[in-house]
Design a protein around this motif. Structure first.
Motif, short mmCIF file in Angstrom:
data_model
loop_
_atom_site.label_atom_id
_atom_site.label_comp_id
_atom_site.label_asym_id
_atom_site.label_seq_id
_atom_site.Cartn_x
_atom_site.Cartn_y
_atom_site.Cartn_z
N ARG A 1 6.01 -0.30 -2.76
CA ARG A 1 6.17 0.23 -1.40
C ARG A 1 7.39 1.15 -1.38
O ARG A 1 8.32 0.97 -2.15
CB ARG A 1 6.41 -0.90 -0.39
CG ARG A 1 5.31 -1.94 -0.29
CD ARG A 1 4.10 -1.42 0.42
NE ARG A 1 3.14 -2.49 0.71
CZ ARG A 1 1.93 -2.26 1.20
NH1 ARG A 1 1.53 -1.02 1.46
NH2 ARG A 1 1.10 -3.26 1.44
N TYR A 2 7.40 2.10 -0.44
CA TYR A 2 8.59 2.94 -0.26
C TYR A 2 9.73 2.09 0.30
O TYR A 2 9.52 1.25 1.16
CB TYR A 2 8.28 4.11 0.67
CG TYR A 2 7.23 5.03 0.12
CD1 TYR A 2 7.46 5.75 -1.06
CD2 TYR A 2 6.00 5.16 0.74
CE1 TYR A 2 6.49 6.57 -1.59
CE2 TYR A 2 5.01 5.99 0.23
CZ TYR A 2 5.26 6.68 -0.94
OH TYR A 2 4.29 7.49 -1.48
N GLU A 3 10.93 2.37 -0.18
CA GLU A 3 12.09 1.57 0.23
C GLU A 3 12.46 1.82 1.70
O GLU A 3 12.86 0.90 2.41
CB GLU A 3 13.29 1.89 -0.66
CG GLU A 3 14.48 1.00 -0.40
CD GLU A 3 15.58 1.14 -1.44
OE1 GLU A 3 16.46 0.27 -1.44
OE2 GLU A 3 15.56 2.09 -2.23
N GLN B 1 4.55 -0.85 6.23
CA GLN B 1 3.55 -0.21 5.36
C GLN B 1 2.32 -1.08 5.18
O GLN B 1 1.19 -0.59 5.12
CB GLN B 1 4.18 0.14 4.00
CG GLN B 1 5.20 1.26 4.10
CD GLN B 1 6.01 1.41 2.83
OE1 GLN B 1 5.58 2.07 1.88
NE2 GLN B 1 7.19 0.82 2.80
N HIS C 1 9.35 9.34 4.06
CA HIS C 1 9.67 8.12 3.31
C HIS C 1 10.59 8.48 2.15
O HIS C 1 10.70 9.64 1.75
CB HIS C 1 8.39 7.43 2.80
CG HIS C 1 7.56 8.28 1.90
ND1 HIS C 1 7.89 8.54 0.59
CD2 HIS C 1 6.41 8.96 2.13
CE1 HIS C 1 6.99 9.33 0.04
NE2 HIS C 1 6.07 9.60 0.96
N SER C 2 11.23 7.45 1.62
CA SER C 2 12.13 7.64 0.48
C SER C 2 11.31 7.89 -0.78
O SER C 2 10.11 7.59 -0.84
CB SER C 2 12.98 6.37 0.28
OG SER C 2 12.12 5.26 0.03
N LEU C 3 11.97 8.43 -1.80
CA LEU C 3 11.33 8.54 -3.12
C LEU C 3 11.42 7.18 -3.83
O LEU C 3 10.52 6.79 -4.57
CB LEU C 3 12.02 9.62 -3.97
CG LEU C 3 11.84 11.06 -3.46
CD1 LEU C 3 12.66 12.03 -4.28
CD2 LEU C 3 10.36 11.45 -3.48
N SER C 4 12.53 6.47 -3.59
CA SER C 4 12.71 5.16 -4.23
C SER C 4 11.72 4.15 -3.65
O SER C 4 11.34 4.23 -2.49
CB SER C 4 14.14 4.67 -4.04
OG SER C 4 14.46 4.60 -2.67
N MET C 5 11.34 3.19 -4.50
CA MET C 5 10.35 2.19 -4.11
C MET C 5 10.88 0.79 -4.36
O MET C 5 11.84 0.60 -5.11
CB MET C 5 9.03 2.42 -4.87
CG MET C 5 8.43 3.80 -4.64
SD MET C 5 6.77 3.98 -5.38
CE MET C 5 5.76 3.28 -4.07
N VAL D 1 11.05 4.01 5.33
CA VAL D 1 10.03 4.84 5.99
C VAL D 1 10.51 5.20 7.39
O VAL D 1 11.20 4.42 8.05
CB VAL D 1 8.64 4.14 6.09
CG1 VAL D 1 8.01 3.98 4.74
CG2 VAL D 1 8.72 2.81 6.81
N LYS E 1 13.87 -0.11 6.65
CA LYS E 1 14.33 -0.19 5.26
C LYS E 1 14.05 -1.59 4.71
O LYS E 1 14.04 -2.56 5.45
CB LYS E 1 15.83 0.12 5.22
CG LYS E 1 16.39 0.22 3.81
CD LYS E 1 17.82 0.70 3.82
CE LYS E 1 18.25 0.85 2.36
NZ LYS E 1 19.60 1.30 2.19
#
Length: 198
Positions: free
Chosen positions: A131-133, A160, A105-109, A135, A152
């Motif tokens: 939530r993660y932006e 999620q 998953h991304s670090l950005s949320m 996955v 995305k």
């Protein structure tokens, strides 16, 4: 599970509501190769989503509109979910997945500014659900084939939300208890409908 065969129409009476222990159960993996009744139950769940978004049918059966549904929301202890929605470009996004697992998953949320909704929750709940932006997911499709999918934005939120269900987690568990509108610190996070900062 036999009840949810190809001809069965899921209605709101079949949807398990919050407080039921099955919603707090970590669901069991689906055994492979896929059994006919398991596949039909997931197809039944997908048809519910399509029906719920069809004004005529949803009105006839008094369905609440949904974009995702997990097996334990209809009382089945099986690791599978369906999602059905239209993306920003007007394309249909349709996935019926068994044994989904987030592998990265991304670090950005991101979060939905109006909070999230749930077919199993009848009361209004306010607060931000981080939530993660993006996955990346590994799962099996209706053909029993392993697939790797990337989601995305809004689709990532739906995925999620459903995987949380399969892990016995409700969306409101992720809302800050002291301050429902407080966001996590130290991460890049924005409202889904805000433009990304340059």
């Amino acid at each position: 599970m036999a009840k949810f065969n190809a001809d069965y129409i899921i209605t709101m009476d079949d949807i398990v509501r919050e407080g039921h222990p099955v919603l707090r159960t970590v669901t069991d993996p689906v055994k492979l190769p896929l059994q006919k009744e398991v596949r039909e139950a997931l197809q039944c769940m997908m048809q519910f989503l399509k029906n719920s978004q069809n004004p005529e049918i949803s009105n006839q059966y008094k369905l609440r509109s949904g974009v995702g549904i997990s097996a334990n929301q209809i009382g089945l202890n099986q690791r599978m979910f369906a999602m059905y929605l239209t993306d920003a470009k007007g394309n249909i996004v349709e996935h019926a997945l068994f044994n989904p697992k987030i592998i990265s998953h991304s670090l950005s949320m991101i979060y939905l500014p109006e909070s999230e909704g749930c077919l199993s929750v009848d009361r209004p709940i306010h607060g931000f659900v981080p939530r993660y932006e993006t996955v990346k997911l590994k799962a099996y499709n209706l053909d029993g084939k392993e697939v790797v999918l990337r989601f995305k934005g809004y689709q990532a939120i739906v995925v999620q939300h459903e995987i949380d269900h399969l892990d016995g987690i409700m969306f409101f568990d992720r809302i800050n208890k002291e301050n429902p509108f407080k966001l996590p610190q130290g991460v890049e996070i924005r409202s889904l409908y805000e433009p990304r900062s340059k």
